[in-house]
Design a protein around this motif. Structure first.
Motif, PDB file in Angstrom:
ATOM      1  N   ASN A 136      49.954  30.981  36.550  1.00  7.49           N
ATOM      2  CA  ASN A 136      49.201  31.670  35.492  1.00  7.49           C
ATOM      3  C   ASN A 136      48.634  32.989  35.984  1.00  7.49           C
ATOM      4  N   LEU A 137      48.126  33.009  37.223  1.00  7.16           N
ATOM      5  CA  LEU A 137      47.614  34.273  37.766  1.00  7.16           C
ATOM      6  C   LEU A 137      48.734  35.295  37.931  1.00  7.16           C
ATOM      7  N   ALA A 138      49.931  34.814  38.295  1.00  7.57           N
ATOM      8  CA  ALA A 138      51.046  35.736  38.507  1.00  7.57           C
ATOM      9  C   ALA A 138      51.418  36.470  37.221  1.00  7.57           C
ATOM     10  N   THR A 139      51.233  35.821  36.060  1.00  6.96           N
ATOM     11  CA  THR A 139      51.619  36.457  34.796  1.00  6.96           C
ATOM     12  C   THR A 139      50.727  37.642  34.431  1.00  6.96           C
ATOM     13  N   ILE A 140      49.510  37.699  34.994  1.00  6.71           N
ATOM     14  CA  ILE A 140      48.615  38.828  34.672  1.00  6.71           C
ATOM     15  C   ILE A 140      48.370  39.701  35.894  1.00  6.71           C
ATOM     16  N   GLN A 141      49.147  39.483  36.963  1.00  8.38           N
ATOM     17  CA  GLN A 141      48.897  40.215  38.195  1.00  8.38           C
ATOM     18  C   GLN A 141      49.036  41.720  37.996  1.00  8.38           C
ATOM     19  N   HIS A 142      50.008  42.129  37.173  1.00  6.86           N
ATOM     20  CA  HIS A 142      50.188  43.567  36.962  1.00  6.86           C
ATOM     21  C   HIS A 142      49.001  44.171  36.229  1.00  6.86           C
ATOM     22  N   GLN A 143      48.401  43.408  35.298  1.00  5.02           N
ATOM     23  CA  GLN A 143      47.228  43.905  34.589  1.00  5.02           C
ATOM     24  C   GLN A 143      46.031  43.996  35.528  1.00  5.02           C
ATOM     25  N   ILE A 144      45.905  43.004  36.444  1.00  2.00           N
ATOM     26  CA  ILE A 144      44.818  43.054  37.423  1.00  2.00           C
ATOM     27  C   ILE A 144      44.984  44.272  38.329  1.00  2.00           C
ATOM     28  N   ALA A 145      46.224  44.542  38.736  1.00  3.24           N
ATOM     29  CA  ALA A 145      46.479  45.690  39.599  1.00  3.24           C
ATOM     30  C   ALA A 145      46.150  46.996  38.884  1.00  3.24           C
ATOM     31  N   GLU A 146      46.489  47.080  37.590  1.00  2.00           N
ATOM     32  CA  GLU A 146      46.177  48.284  36.830  1.00  2.00           C
ATOM     33  C   GLU A 146      44.676  48.514  36.735  1.00  2.00           C
ATOM     34  N   ALA A 147      43.905  47.444  36.763  1.00  2.00           N
ATOM     35  CA  ALA A 147      42.442  47.558  36.682  1.00  2.00           C
ATOM     36  C   ALA A 147      41.815  47.658  38.071  1.00  2.00           C
ATOM     37  N   ASP A 148      42.637  47.892  39.133  1.00  2.00           N
ATOM     38  CA  ASP A 148      42.148  47.967  40.518  1.00  2.00           C
ATOM     39  C   ASP A 148      41.370  46.716  40.886  1.00  2.00           C
ATOM     40  N   GLY A 149      41.796  45.578  40.369  1.00  2.00           N
ATOM     41  CA  GLY A 149      41.048  44.341  40.574  1.00  2.00           C
ATOM     42  C   GLY A 149      41.710  43.424  41.571  1.00  2.00           C
ATOM     43  N   GLU A 150      41.121  42.262  41.713  1.00  2.00           N
ATOM     44  CA  GLU A 150      41.660  41.226  42.578  1.00  2.00           C
ATOM     45  C   GLU A 150      41.356  39.861  41.981  1.00  2.00           C
ATOM     46  N   ALA A 151      42.183  38.880  42.351  1.00  2.00           N
ATOM     47  CA  ALA A 151      42.002  37.506  41.864  1.00  2.00           C
ATOM     48  C   ALA A 151      42.062  36.564  43.052  1.00  2.00           C
ATOM     49  N   THR A 152      41.159  35.589  43.088  1.00  2.00           N
ATOM     50  CA  THR A 152      41.123  34.593  44.162  1.00  2.00           C
ATOM     51  C   THR A 152      41.238  33.202  43.559  1.00  2.00           C
ATOM     52  N   LEU A 153      41.799  32.297  44.356  1.00  2.00           N
ATOM     53  CA  LEU A 153      42.036  30.931  43.889  1.00  2.00           C
ATOM     54  C   LEU A 153      41.642  29.958  44.988  1.00  2.00           C
ATOM     55  N   SER A 154      40.861  28.933  44.614  1.00  2.00           N
ATOM     56  CA  SER A 154      40.459  27.883  45.557  1.00  2.00           C
ATOM     57  C   SER A 154      40.645  26.536  44.872  1.00  2.00           C
TER      58      SER A 154
END
Length: 498
Positions: free
Chosen positions: A351-369
């Motif tokens: 699920n995170l992979a499907t929005i990874q490009h949008q996160i990158a466009e927003a100069d963001g990051e995502a973490t998972l635990s």
């Protein structure tokens, strides 16, 4: 003679009190013995550490002295290899011994005095080795012959022997005390267990006697209730069937409402074409209309009709979207749950992979635990829930800072898993924390497309899996959605079926 309820309660209370007192005595004795055993265990560990550190220091000093004398006799550098290794261990080992000896005041002064003497002995050895390396072996031997180093070593050996002997005594004493505590604990456990067996046996006898009388009375009650249970089952079946009919009726009504809306949308399209013809006719030059009529007709054709058509079209589209939303939620509520074993970490990563490009466009990051690796649930429903929350996190991000998304999944008591989806976006005002889950309700600035059905859909899906969803948020700082799900959705399905 049947046991009366009063006799049963009185006998049970007496046995309960006796058993409770026995249990308290066993627990109290056990705690005392465990604490006593722990105390002597700590003493044994401390004595062992003292003995080990003392022996290590004694061995290191002996190795240094042996290597030094071997080198003085042979002038072979190979004798200095153990010297260097042991020399580097002496000071750290002595510091370790001094720390341990703080618990033993009787040795503290002797160890403190030994420190400078050890340093003096090491300095003497270093001096003799340097002299021997420069060919001054006689001078080195003369320094050794003063016996100052021997006196230091004899004093150190005597102290080490005393410490080791005392540590050995403490080890023996501690082991004996631990053995005594273990034997006493065994006696307490056996005596307590015997007493509890007596209490349990008495309780079982009273309970069996009372239960026998209850079973006889229950048999009579079951005979009377047999007809009542059958009627209750029939009424329950009727209620379930009526509820299903209501759901089907709601589905049919919402579905049929779309038909006239589709027709309206078709007519507005034809009206749009007709309007173009009217515009061509009315706006043509050389007509018999008055100036006022021509002006009004032109205004109607150029402004009013397009505005009305646009309003009708947007309204019908809005209604069609709302009805589609109702149909979607209705269908999800009727879709059968398909339990399967799910690798939760893999699902969340996908699920995170499907929005990874949008996160990158927003100069963001995502973490998972993830500490709850596998659950049994409906894959499609969980994917829709998590996907919707991640889409919202991207859609409603704050424009003044990089986007941050964090997903944490962990087991919680009660056979459940908790999935937290957090972001640092706009946040939700406190008064809107509940209403955002209502159908067609939204909060905050309405500058993003949407109809207010996403979170309502999410809540429907989560509840269909036997779980719940809540949120915590601070306006302007971010939001955390907490999804609580059973580890195995089949337990929920079985309980509902029962």
């Amino acid at each position: 003679m049947p046991i009366t309820q009063t006799s049963f309660l009185r006998g049970g209370a007496v046995l309960l009190i006796v058993g409770l007192l026995a249990l308290l005595a066993i627990v109290g004795s056990t705690i005392w013995l465990v604490e006593r055993s722990q105390h002597y265990f700590n003493e044994v560990v401390a004595a062992r550490d003292l003995r080990t550190s003392t022996n290590n220091l004694r061995i290191a000093m002996q190795e240094v002295e042996t290597s030094q004398r071997g080198f003085l006799l042979t002038q072979e550098e190979s004798y200095l290899e153990p010297y260097e290794a042991a020399h580097n261990r002496i000071i750290p080992t002595f510091e370790e011994l001094r720390t341990i000896v703080e618990r033993y005041p009787q040795y503290l002064d002797a160890v403190e005095r030994l420190g400078p003497e050890i340093e003096s002995k090491l300095a003497e050895m270093d001096q003799t080795i340097q002299l021997a390396r420069t060919g001054q072996v006689a001078e080195a031997v003369e320094i050794v012959a003063t016996d100052r180093g021997k006196e230091i070593m004899d004093e150190a050996r005597a102290l080490f022997t005393r410490i080791v002997a005392d540590a050995d005594n403490r080890l023996i004493e501690g082991v004996e005390e631990q053995r005594f505590s273990a034997n006493l604990l065994r006696v307490v456990a056996i005596a307590g267990g015997f007493l509890i067996l007596l209490v349990g046996g008495g309780s079982v006898w009273i309970a069996l006697s009372y239960t026998r009388d209850l079973l006889a009375a229950r048999q009579e009650v079951e005979t009377l209730n047999a007809g009542l249970e059958q009627r209750v089952k029939e009424r329950t079946h009727d209620l379930i069937r009526a509820n299903e009919e209501v759901q089907r009726f709601a589905y049919i009504v919402t579905h049929d409402l779309r038909a006239p809306l589709v027709n309206i949308m078709g007519f507005t399209s034809e009206l749009d074409q007709t309007m173009k013809s009217i515009q061509s006719y009315v706006l043509a030059e050389g007509g018999t209309l008055s100036e006022q009529e021509i002006h009004e007709a032109r205004a109607a054709a150029a402004e009013d009709l397009p505005e009305a058509i646009g309003f009708i079209r947007s309204s019908t589209r809005k209604m069609d979207g709302l009805i589609n939303a109702i149909l979607k939620i209705s269908r999800e509520g009727k879709r059968p749950i398909k339990p399967e074993t799910i690798d939760l970490q893999a699902l969340l990563e996908a699920n995170l992979a499907t929005i990874q490009h949008q996160i990158a466009e927003a100069d963001g990051e995502a973490t998972l635990s993830v500490t709850a690796p596998r659950i049994v649930s409906d894959r499609l429903s969980i994917e829709q829930v998590v996907g919707n929350l991640l889409d919202n996190a991207v859609k409603y991000r704050a424009g003044d800072r990089p986007l941050e998304i964090r997903i944490v999944a962990r087991n919680v008591p009660g056979g459940q898993v908790l999935i937290d989806v957090s972001d640092n976006g706009r946040g939700i005002a406190a008064e809107d924390h509940q209403r955002v889950f209502d159908l067609f309700r939204r909060s905050g600035q309405q500058d993003k497309p949407g109809e207010g059905i996403g979170l309502a859909h999410v809540r429907t899906l989560v509840r269909s899996l036997g779980g719940d969803i809540t949120l915590s948020s601070e306006f302007g700082k971010g939001t955390t959605f907490s999804i609580l799900l059973p580890l195995d959705v089949r337990t929920v399905i079985r309980s509902e079926a029962a």
